[in-house]
Motif scaffolding. Structure first.
Motif, PDB file in Angstrom:
ATOM      1  N   GLY A  67      36.468  46.071  17.219  1.00 28.02           N
ATOM      2  CA  GLY A  67      37.805  45.952  16.661  1.00 28.02           C
ATOM      3  C   GLY A  67      38.528  44.706  17.149  1.00 28.02           C
ATOM      4  N   GLY A  68      39.713  44.507  16.647  1.00 30.18           N
ATOM      5  CA  GLY A  68      40.538  43.379  17.071  1.00 30.18           C
ATOM      6  C   GLY A  68      40.418  42.207  16.132  1.00 30.18           C
ATOM      7  N   ARG A  69      40.732  41.018  16.637  1.00 26.97           N
ATOM      8  CA  ARG A  69      40.735  39.811  15.809  1.00 26.97           C
ATOM      9  C   ARG A  69      39.335  39.442  15.348  1.00 26.97           C
ATOM     10  NH1 ARG A  69      41.210  38.618  21.106  1.00 26.97           N
ATOM     11  NH2 ARG A  69      39.889  36.972  21.987  1.00 26.97           N
ATOM     12  N   ARG A  77      33.540  39.189  24.036  1.00 23.92           N
ATOM     13  CA  ARG A  77      34.462  40.259  23.688  1.00 23.92           C
ATOM     14  C   ARG A  77      34.132  41.520  24.478  1.00 23.92           C
ATOM     15  NH1 ARG A  77      36.958  39.426  18.600  1.00 23.92           N
ATOM     16  NH2 ARG A  77      37.871  41.502  18.857  1.00 23.92           N
TER      17      ARG A  77
END
Length: 445
Positions: A67-69, A77
């Protein structure tokens, strides 16, 4: 049937979309983390850091799981394991990151950690078994085994791994403890073939006899010497008494010869009488004393052959009786051993079998002449040295053993002169105490 890769976490799951070549890099990174942590599920705990690949297809395949950017090539990550686990439940209600990684890599994860945990659990069961069995051992054996330290000692000797590699570790340890519990009290002897009822050859070789010796702190010597230290006789052909200067009745032995009489020949032995009244024969525990006496006599061509008998360790009942027969033949007998618990037991056995014998340089003053201050916990009773009431307290005060080699110059002097020094350090009450002890033994008390 439970899955051998993930213990059933994949049950009812659809892994097709997760096991594509484009996601292999992600599952390999998670598999490596599972191996390091020893956690094959990876449902929680610290986040796992991964490096985003350069391939657009690989990044696109992982976008829904990380998830995330947006994912950038080479970026590091952190994967939240709780979030990843929740995302995977869409594909299967019990699915975990570790389970998917195991299927992707085709192997069970965290095998080393699991094997280590299983080994530790098995070893702990052995420790509990040893401590529980040792509590019921006879006191004289429990002192040898030392329940609180036995497991640590076995582990340091590599025995825990050897036991666990046996077909039935618990049964092997139980059998060894049964044998240990049958070992004789100090001063007594037993035939090794009777220690395992119904199997006279059980202790001839293999892990069982070696484990018994390791449990009783006797594995540092040759097997025969180790068993002899425990009061166990292996056979009637090897061992026995090493002799110089004394001859069995009717034997043609050269006067200066040193020879060994095995237990079979010692049974009901008769000795040639001494050449003159008041002739002494010296009984020692260690072969080094006899060897040094013979060497000393060889250096002096005018010296008489020394009259020395060596038990080479704790004497058997047959050997004790053979030494007792020396007095019946008219010899005067002087007896000694090492100043340690085994040596004192050795002395008591010989004095009981040979009432006419006297202790030779085995008193408190003799001990103190060579003793250093040590740290040995000497578990002795005052009755362990009935020939001198001062000896046991003195030994406890010094907390050290003294061996015959430590007194060798004095012993060789006595042997060369042909008469023992038996009075050094002897308390006036010691003679009466020794006579009382012998009388009680003869009365069967």
């Amino acid at each position: 049937m439970t899955c051998h890769l993930c213990s059933g976490a994949c049950s009812g799951a659809d892994l097709t979309a997760l096991l594509t070549p484009e996601l292999t890099w992600l599952w390999e990174a998670l598999a490596a983390a599972a191996d390091r942590r020893g956690d094959e599920a990876l449902t929680d705990g610290p986040a796992v850091t991964v490096t985003i690949p350069a391939s657009p297809a690989q990044r696109a395949a992982a976008a829904g799981l990380i998830g995330g950017r947006a994912l950038a090539p080479g970026q590091r990550r952190r994967l939240d394991l709780n979030e990843l686990t929740t995302a995977l439940t869409i594909r299967g209600p019990a699915l975990t990151p570790g389970a998917v990684a195991a299927h992707a890599c085709g192997r069970r994860l965290a095998e080393r950690a699991r094997a280590r945990a299983e080994h530790m659990a098995s070893a702990d069961r052995l420790r509990v078994q040893i401590e529980a069995r040792a509590v019921d051992l006879p006191e004289h054996v429990r002192e040898l085994v030392e329940p609180t330290t036995a497991f640590t000692r076995l582990h340091s000797l590599g025995w825990v791994a050897r036991i666990l590699n046996a077909p039935d570790p618990a049964a092997l340890l139980d059998q060894a403890m049964e044998v240990v519990g049958r070992l004789p009290r100090p001063g007594h002897r037993i035939d090794r073939r009777t220690l395992v009822p119904g199997d006279p050859h059980a202790l001839d070789g293999g892990p069982l006899p070696a484990l018994v010796l390791a449990l009783t702190k006797s594995s540092g010597n040759t097997p025969r010497s180790a068993w002899a230290r425990l009061g166990v006789d292996c056979d009637d052909l090897l061992g026995g008494l090493i002799i110089t200067g004394v001859t069995p009745s009717g034997w043609g032995v050269p006067p200066s010869a040193t020879f060994t009489l095995p237990p079979r020949e010692l049974a009901d032995i008769a000795w040639e009488p001494p050449p003159a009244a008041d002739t002494w024969v010296f009984v020692t525990e260690n072969p080094s004393v006899l060897s040094a006496a013979r060497s000393q006599a060889l250096l002096d061509d005018t010296a008489a052959t020394p009259r020395v008998i060596c038990t080479a360790g704790t004497p058997s009942q047959v050997e004790c009786a053979a030494i007792g027969a020396l007095s019946d033949a008219g010899w005067r007998v002087a007896i000694r051993a090492d100043f340690d618990p085994a040596g004192l037991a050795h002395m008591r056995a010989l004095l009981a079998a040979s009432p006419g014998a006297v202790p030779w340089r085995m008193n408190a003053a003799d001990y103190e002449s060579a003793a250093q201050h040590g740290t040995i916990d000497l578990r002795l009773q005052e009755s362990d040295a009935p020939w001198d009431p001062h000896l046991v307290p003195t030994m406890k005060e010094h907390s050290a053993h003294v061996y015959e080699e430590d007194l060798l110059p004095m012993l060789l002097t006595d042997i060369a002169v042909g008469a023992p020094n038996t009075s050094a350090g002897l308390h006036p009450a010691a003679g009466m105490l020794l006579c009382t002890a012998r009388r009680e033994r003869n009365d069967g008390r």
